[in-house]
Design a protein around this motif. Structure first.
Motif, PDB file in Angstrom:
ATOM      1  N   LEU A  75       0.827  -1.196   0.000  1.00 57.12           N
ATOM      2  CA  LEU A  75       0.000   0.000   0.000  1.00 57.12           C
ATOM      3  C   LEU A  75       0.871   1.259   0.000  1.00 57.12           C
ATOM      4  N   PRO A  76       0.533   2.247  -0.808  1.00 57.55           N
ATOM      5  CA  PRO A  76       1.334   3.463  -0.883  1.00 57.55           C
ATOM      6  C   PRO A  76       1.441   4.202   0.448  1.00 57.55           C
ATOM      7  N   GLU A  77       0.416   4.079   1.299  1.00 59.46           N
ATOM      8  CA  GLU A  77       0.459   4.780   2.588  1.00 59.46           C
ATOM      9  C   GLU A  77       1.438   4.141   3.568  1.00 59.46           C
ATOM     10  N   HIS A  78       1.943   2.961   3.217  1.00 53.66           N
ATOM     11  CA  HIS A  78       2.934   2.292   4.067  1.00 53.66           C
ATOM     12  C   HIS A  78       4.356   2.510   3.561  1.00 53.66           C
ATOM     13  N   ARG A  79       4.512   3.378   2.603  1.00 54.37           N
ATOM     14  CA  ARG A  79       5.803   3.570   1.952  1.00 54.37           C
ATOM     15  C   ARG A  79       6.922   3.924   2.939  1.00 54.37           C
ATOM     16  N   THR A  80       6.613   4.762   3.916  1.00 59.59           N
ATOM     17  CA  THR A  80       7.621   5.189   4.885  1.00 59.59           C
ATOM     18  C   THR A  80       8.267   4.002   5.592  1.00 59.59           C
ATOM     19  N   PHE A  82       8.543   0.885   4.500  1.00 61.58           N
ATOM     20  CA  PHE A  82       9.376   0.097   3.593  1.00 61.58           C
ATOM     21  C   PHE A  82      10.687   0.804   3.303  1.00 61.58           C
ATOM     22  N   GLU A  83      10.655   2.140   3.302  1.00 68.44           N
ATOM     23  CA  GLU A  83      11.888   2.887   3.124  1.00 68.44           C
ATOM     24  C   GLU A  83      12.822   2.665   4.306  1.00 68.44           C
ATOM     25  N   LYS A  84      12.240   2.603   5.507  1.00 64.62           N
ATOM     26  CA  LYS A  84      13.053   2.333   6.698  1.00 64.62           C
ATOM     27  C   LYS A  84      13.654   0.937   6.631  1.00 64.62           C
ATOM     28  N   LEU A  85      12.881  -0.013   6.132  1.00 68.96           N
ATOM     29  CA  LEU A  85      13.382  -1.375   5.996  1.00 68.96           C
ATOM     30  C   LEU A  85      14.543  -1.421   5.011  1.00 68.96           C
ATOM     31  N   ALA A  86      14.400  -0.698   3.890  1.00 72.50           N
ATOM     32  CA  ALA A  86      15.450  -0.683   2.879  1.00 72.50           C
ATOM     33  C   ALA A  86      16.719  -0.026   3.397  1.00 72.50           C
ATOM     34  N   GLU A  87      16.551   0.948   4.305  1.00 73.12           N
ATOM     35  CA  GLU A  87      17.707   1.662   4.858  1.00 73.12           C
ATOM     36  C   GLU A  87      18.353   0.914   6.014  1.00 73.12           C
ATOM     37  N   SER A  88      17.722  -0.161   6.478  1.00 70.01           N
ATOM     38  CA  SER A  88      18.273  -0.921   7.598  1.00 70.01           C
ATOM     39  C   SER A  88      19.647  -1.468   7.235  1.00 70.01           C
ATOM     40  N   PRO A  89      20.647  -1.299   8.102  1.00 66.69           N
ATOM     41  CA  PRO A  89      21.996  -1.770   7.800  1.00 66.69           C
ATOM     42  C   PRO A  89      22.053  -3.242   7.440  1.00 66.69           C
ATOM     43  N   SER A  90      21.205  -4.051   8.050  1.00 65.40           N
ATOM     44  CA  SER A  90      21.252  -5.484   7.785  1.00 65.40           C
ATOM     45  C   SER A  90      20.536  -5.875   6.508  1.00 65.40           C
TER      46      SER A  90
END
Length: 217
Positions: A75-80, A82-90
């Motif tokens: 869902l587009p409203e959950h984008r924030t 998923f961005e945090k997940l992508a930025e996760s160091p691991s």
């Protein structure tokens, strides 16, 4: 589906599985119809019905249609999130320069940072710091000599990341890292872009991380 009358078969979970398996490419109603031996209009009706049901149920994924292709998306409203997940160091992907540094540590461990930098020919302090944050590299001791510099090695997470049971399963380094080909590709890219080769290596030297103080402690 042999053994299941069409009017009794619950197609929706099967369609969901098909869309999941298709990934970003998605599926056309005609393709789903052929797989399930349904009429194309019936396949489209089921897809539209599923999309409405999922939305009403407040599910975290949705079925969307793009250019007559149906696919699963978040869902587009959950984008924030998923961005945090992508930025996760691991979770973030390893760059080529990071992979080079990791390979040197993996195949030459235990090894000190200065030796890694001598092999790569560039500063690796920041890259090693990132690898430590990702849990792929750890401090395994201190070397003898002046200052007793930190020795680095790989972690259990490193094995999990690359699907290895032990370091004995590491393949020959040349089978993974084709240094000559990489350098040639890099030089060709520089020529096309009109960029000086030194600029790429700056990524390892910028944003200095205050590790020296920690290493001395």
């Amino acid at each position: 589906m042999e053994g299941y009358p069409l009017e009794q078969q619950n197609w929706k979970p099967i369609i969901e599985g098909l869309l999941f398996a298709a990934g970003e490419e998605g599926l056309k109603p005609k393709e789903i119809a052929q797989i399930l031996q349904l009429d194309t209009r019936e396949a489209r009706r089921l897809l539209k019905e599923m999309a409405v049901e999922w939305k009403e149920a407040g599910r975290g994924i949705q079925i969307v249609e793009v250019a007559q292709v149906f696919q699963l998306t978040t869902l587009p409203e959950h984008r924030t999130y998923f961005e945090k997940l992508a930025e996760s160091p691991s979770r973030s992907q390893l760059s080529r320069s990071t992979l080079e540094t990791l390979a040197i540590i993996a195949y030459r461990q235990p090894i000190i940072r200065v030796d890694v930098e001598e092999i790569r020919g560039v500063k690796c302090e920041r890259t090693i710091y990132q690898l430590k944050r990702k849990g792929l590299v750890k401090e395994v001791g201190r070397a003898e000599g002046v200052g007793r510099p930190i020795l680095y090695g790989t972690t259990r997470d490193f094995l999990d990341y690359f699907g290895l049971k032990s370091l004995d399963e590491l393949p020959p380094v040349d089978s993974i890292f084709h240094w000559t080909e990489w350098e040639q590709e890099r030089e060709e890219l520089y020529q096309r872009l009109g960029v000086e080769p030194q600029e790429e290596e700056l990524e390892d030297e910028v944003a200095e991380v205050p590790l020296e103080a920690a290493e001395r402690s």
